[in-house]
Design a protein around this motif. Structure first.
Motif, PDB file in Angstrom:
ATOM      1  N   VAL A 139       0.861  -1.180   0.000  1.00 15.45           N
ATOM      2  CA  VAL A 139       0.000   0.000   0.000  1.00 15.45           C
ATOM      3  C   VAL A 139       0.896   1.229   0.000  1.00 15.45           C
ATOM      4  O   VAL A 139       1.641   1.465   0.958  1.00 15.45           O
ATOM      5  CB  VAL A 139      -0.941   0.029   1.216  1.00 15.45           C
ATOM      6  N   GLU A 140       0.822   1.986  -1.084  1.00 13.86           N
ATOM      7  CA  GLU A 140       1.596   3.210  -1.149  1.00 13.86           C
ATOM      8  C   GLU A 140       0.916   4.314  -0.341  1.00 13.86           C
ATOM      9  O   GLU A 140      -0.279   4.237  -0.039  1.00 13.86           O
ATOM     10  CB  GLU A 140       1.751   3.674  -2.606  1.00 13.86           C
ATOM     11  N   GLN A 141       1.682   5.344   0.000  1.00 13.45           N
ATOM     12  CA  GLN A 141       1.093   6.512   0.646  1.00 13.45           C
ATOM     13  C   GLN A 141      -0.027   7.059  -0.227  1.00 13.45           C
ATOM     14  O   GLN A 141       0.149   7.307  -1.408  1.00 13.45           O
ATOM     15  CB  GLN A 141       2.160   7.582   0.866  1.00 13.45           C
ATOM     16  N   GLY A 142      -1.236   7.205   0.349  1.00 17.55           N
ATOM     17  CA  GLY A 142      -2.395   7.683  -0.403  1.00 17.55           C
ATOM     18  C   GLY A 142      -3.244   6.588  -0.992  1.00 17.55           C
ATOM     19  O   GLY A 142      -4.345   6.844  -1.475  1.00 17.55           O
ATOM     20  N   GLY A 143      -2.787   5.342  -0.965  1.00 17.67           N
ATOM     21  CA  GLY A 143      -3.608   4.195  -1.350  1.00 17.67           C
ATOM     22  C   GLY A 143      -4.302   3.636  -0.119  1.00 17.67           C
ATOM     23  O   GLY A 143      -3.842   3.835   1.009  1.00 17.67           O
ATOM     24  N   GLN A 144      -5.427   2.934  -0.310  1.00 18.85           N
ATOM     25  CA  GLN A 144      -6.177   2.439   0.842  1.00 18.85           C
ATOM     26  C   GLN A 144      -6.835   1.093   0.554  1.00 18.85           C
ATOM     27  O   GLN A 144      -7.208   0.807  -0.590  1.00 18.85           O
ATOM     28  CB  GLN A 144      -7.269   3.443   1.262  1.00 18.85           C
ATOM     29  N   ILE A 159       2.845  -4.516   3.214  1.00 18.50           N
ATOM     30  CA  ILE A 159       3.864  -3.478   3.295  1.00 18.50           C
ATOM     31  C   ILE A 159       3.216  -2.111   3.095  1.00 18.50           C
ATOM     32  O   ILE A 159       2.570  -1.872   2.069  1.00 18.50           O
ATOM     33  CB  ILE A 159       4.952  -3.688   2.214  1.00 18.50           C
ATOM     34  N   GLN A 160       3.377  -1.238   4.068  1.00 16.93           N
ATOM     35  CA  GLN A 160       2.943   0.148   3.933  1.00 16.93           C
ATOM     36  C   GLN A 160       4.179   0.994   3.642  1.00 16.93           C
ATOM     37  O   GLN A 160       5.090   1.071   4.454  1.00 16.93           O
ATOM     38  CB  GLN A 160       2.251   0.635   5.197  1.00 16.93           C
ATOM     39  N   THR A 161       4.218   1.621   2.472  1.00 14.32           N
ATOM     40  CA  THR A 161       5.319   2.513   2.143  1.00 14.32           C
ATOM     41  C   THR A 161       4.881   3.955   2.379  1.00 14.32           C
ATOM     42  O   THR A 161       3.723   4.307   2.160  1.00 14.32           O
ATOM     43  CB  THR A 161       5.762   2.333   0.679  1.00 14.32           C
ATOM     44  N   THR A 170      -4.074   2.866   5.818  1.00 14.15           N
ATOM     45  CA  THR A 170      -3.744   1.585   5.186  1.00 14.15           C
ATOM     46  C   THR A 170      -5.009   0.749   5.054  1.00 14.15           C
ATOM     47  O   THR A 170      -5.327   0.217   3.984  1.00 14.15           O
ATOM     48  CB  THR A 170      -2.703   0.823   6.046  1.00 14.15           C
ATOM     49  N   ILE A 171      -5.727   0.633   6.161  1.00  9.33           N
ATOM     50  CA  ILE A 171      -7.010  -0.081   6.198  1.00  9.33           C
ATOM     51  C   ILE A 171      -8.060   0.903   6.683  1.00  9.33           C
ATOM     52  O   ILE A 171      -7.951   1.443   7.784  1.00  9.33           O
ATOM     53  CB  ILE A 171      -6.934  -1.308   7.116  1.00  9.33           C
TER      54      ILE A 171
END
Length: 372
Positions: A139-144, A159-161, A170-171
């Protein structure tokens, strides 16, 4: 067999419904609690102290349609505890387990298997239901990642970047606010157009007044305002069971709730109708009479009661690895009561209506992060 998710789409949906799913689901029939527990296969953490076991339902029904939505939600919470709790299910009464089987089973579960996927900035991965298995989910920054319903997520690597901030998680188990935010207002009371009874005419004898005319009667009263509608109750939040074998980064989780709708405002009371006309004065030789007074104003309607808040979303996050978990919670507040309708115009009134009662708060959201 692994599914390949479409690339560069803002919204990817995994659902049992093939019409809304971005890839075809694999449908598995599950016959009982034990089979569902085996399919979800959550880790044994040595205790079920992290679970909030509901009280025994104690209902005597022959059909699921006889259950209220609150009772059905309570059964879903029991089923969640069956899946995540100890193997002998001893904390759930036999009568409730029988009811769970009769209401929910046999059930069909959608299963998805994805080797690797990245939720990019501005994209959302929506898990509508079922068992969702990923090799590596980044999950990239800004993705959910969002969930809707009863969902299981199993990742070898999560993985949270970057760092999620603001409304990005993230979730994210947020729920939309009820629209419109307030229930419908009550109708205004009727204002009569007909006059009150007319006065009796006077009489004269030659140039003298024989009988004086009488005053007109009081006008009809205004009608009462209608009551505002009660606010809708908030929906119960989804339940997400997540098992991660290796988690990295700061996993920012939001468990939301849908508050109750505000009750509608009471309608204003109608104004009193016009008084009756004075009796006629023959030749002007009698003392003139007066028109009757306006009728009394109607009472204002009561405000509607606020809706109850829905039960909050629940996230159970079992993980191994160097990740840290950053939990955030919504508020399952009840809706405010609607305001009272005002009284109609008139020499006296029935007064304003009563303010509606506020709704009750729902069960708070839950985030349980367990490092295994």
């Amino acid at each position: 067999e692994s599914s390949k998710l479409p690339a560069d789409q803002e919204r990817i949906v995994l659902s049992k419904d093939p019409k809304e799913s971005s890839v075809p689901p694999k449908i598995i029939e599950v016959s009982n609690i034990d089979a569902l527990k085996s399919l979800i296969s959550l880790p044994d953490v040595g205790s079920d102290a992290h679970l909030n076991y509901p009280e025994t339902l104690n209902v005597d029904v022959t059909d699921a349609s006889e259950l209220t939505s609150a009772q059905t939600h309570q059964l879903k919470n029991m089923l969640n505890c069956c899946i995540a709790g100890d193997g002998d299910l001893e904390k759930i009464a036999d009568s409730d387990k029988d009811l769970i089987h009769s209401v929910f089973f046999p059930m069909t579960v959608a299963a998805f298997s994805v080797d690797s996927y990245t939720v990019k900035n501005g994209e959302v991965l929506v898990l509508k239901d079922g068992a969702n298995n990923f090799g590596t989910l980044t999950v990239e920054q800004g993705g959910q990642i969002k969930a809707d319903g009863e969902v299981a997520l199993n990742c070898q690597n999560l993985i949270q970047t970057g760092t999620q901030t603001g409304s990005d998680y993230t979730i994210n188990l947020s729920l939309p606010a009820i629209s419109p935010p307030q229930a419908a207002a009550g109708d205004s009371g009727t204002t009569p157009t007909e006059r009150g009874p007319a006065g009796n005419p006077g009489a004269k004898c030659n140039s003298h007044c024989k009988t004086a005319p009488t005053n007109g009667g009081k006008g009809p009263n205004g009608g009462p305002g209608g009551n505002g509608e009660n606010g809708a109750h908030g929906a119960n939040g989804p339940i997400l069971q997540t098992q991660v074998h290796t988690a990295m980064g700061t996993i920012r989780i939001y468990a939301g709730a849908q508050g109750g709708q505000m009750g509608g405002t009471g309608g204003n009371g109608g104004s009193g109708g016009p008084g009756g006309l004075a009796g006629t004065n023959p030749g002007g030789v009698c003392t003139p009479a007066s028109d009757g007074p306006q009728g009394d104003g109607g009472r204002g309607g009561n405000g509607g009661d606020g809706g109850n808040g829905g039960g909050g979303a629940q996230v159970y996050f079992y993980y191994v690895g160097s990740a840290s978990v950053d939990p955030h919670f919504g508020e399952p507040s009840g809706g405010e009561g609607g305001g009272p309708g005002g009284p109609g115009e008139g020499p006296s009134t029935g007064g304003a209506g009563d303010h509606g009662n506020p709704g009750r708060s729902g069960a708070p959201p839950v985030i349980k992060a367990l490092s295994t």
